[in-house]
Write a protein that holds these residues in place. Structure first.
Motif, PDB file in Angstrom:
ATOM      1  N   ALA A  13     -35.132  -1.155  57.379  1.00 28.91           N
ATOM      2  CA  ALA A  13     -34.710  -2.085  56.327  1.00 28.91           C
ATOM      3  C   ALA A  13     -33.670  -3.093  56.815  1.00 28.91           C
ATOM      4  N   LYS A  15     -33.784  -5.037  59.274  1.00 27.70           N
ATOM      5  CA  LYS A  15     -34.440  -6.277  59.710  1.00 27.70           C
ATOM      6  C   LYS A  15     -34.634  -7.272  58.563  1.00 27.70           C
ATOM      7  N   THR A  16     -34.827  -6.762  57.357  1.00 30.98           N
ATOM      8  CA  THR A  16     -35.097  -7.646  56.219  1.00 30.98           C
ATOM      9  C   THR A  16     -33.902  -7.787  55.273  1.00 30.98           C
ATOM     10  N   THR A  17     -32.799  -7.151  55.619  1.00 26.26           N
ATOM     11  CA  THR A  17     -31.595  -7.239  54.794  1.00 26.26           C
ATOM     12  C   THR A  17     -30.919  -8.583  55.019  1.00 26.26           C
ATOM     13  N   SER A  18     -30.415  -9.187  53.964  1.00 21.78           N
ATOM     14  CA  SER A  18     -29.731 -10.477  54.100  1.00 21.78           C
ATOM     15  C   SER A  18     -28.438 -10.297  54.905  1.00 21.78           C
ATOM     16  N   THR A  19     -27.999 -11.363  55.535  1.00 22.00           N
ATOM     17  CA  THR A  19     -26.773 -11.293  56.335  1.00 22.00           C
ATOM     18  C   THR A  19     -25.558 -10.897  55.503  1.00 22.00           C
ATOM     19  N   ARG A  39     -26.415 -12.083  63.971  1.00 20.90           N
ATOM     20  CA  ARG A  39     -27.112 -11.105  63.132  1.00 20.90           C
ATOM     21  C   ARG A  39     -27.655  -9.936  63.947  1.00 20.90           C
ATOM     22  N   ARG A  40     -28.234 -10.244  65.109  1.00 21.16           N
ATOM     23  CA  ARG A  40     -28.824  -9.195  65.945  1.00 21.16           C
ATOM     24  C   ARG A  40     -27.783  -8.161  66.352  1.00 21.16           C
ATOM     25  N   GLU A  43     -27.055  -5.960  63.314  1.00 18.69           N
ATOM     26  CA  GLU A  43     -28.153  -5.009  63.102  1.00 18.69           C
ATOM     27  C   GLU A  43     -28.072  -3.842  64.078  1.00 18.69           C
TER      28      GLU A  43
END
Length: 150
Positions: A13, A15-19, A39-40, A43
């Motif tokens: 999840a 990967k699709t979570t907003s920043t 972001r990476r 994550e």
């Protein structure tokens, strides 16, 4: 019947979570403000932390061993530990730069650099000696693109 492990779903999840939601998760899991990294990075660190909390972290002896290995590499110098090892040229590498028609040759040593028979701890000090002005030594010797770092 065994209930499925929720951790893989939490990791997927990310990967699709907003920043902004990733940053909130950071605050919840680390109890600190999130760092200003991409972001990476968020994550990957969140994924590790989720697993660490669920399954346990590294054994204390593993942490001690990693710290000892790190100190062997950088001598406990916090500044050196922040420099990525793959960015530092290998000892013995010769850096060549022409400045005002004169070829300048610097040799990378295990603990710094050598130029004209003298030892220096930084490339910036050598660049300053060559030019008489302040330079980022990595940029001066073409090891770092000044535009990309800005």
């Amino acid at each position: 019947m065994k209930t499925p492990d929720p951790i893989p779903a939490r990791l997927a999840a990310l990967k699709t979570t907003s920043t902004p939601d990733l940053k909130q998760q950071w605050r919840d899991l680390f109890d600190t403000e999130p760092p200003p990294f991409n972001r990476r990075y968020l994550e990957s660190r969140l994924a590790y932390r989720i697993q660490e909390l669920a399954y346990g972290g590294l054994k204390p002896e593993t942490v001690r061993r990693l710290e000892r290995l790190g100190e062997e590499l950088d001598g406990g110098d916090r500044k050196k530990s922040r420099i990525r090892a793959d960015m530092t040229p290998i000892a013995g590498t010769r850096l060549i730069r022409e400045w005002q028609g004169v070829e300048q040759i610097v040799t990378v040593t295990s603990d710094g650099f050598e130029w004209q028979g003298r030892h220096y701890k930084s490339l910036s000090a050598i660049a300053r000696a060559i030019t008489g002005t302040r330079w980022n030594g990595w940029v001066f010797f073409g090891l770092k693109n000044h535009r990309r770092s800005a």
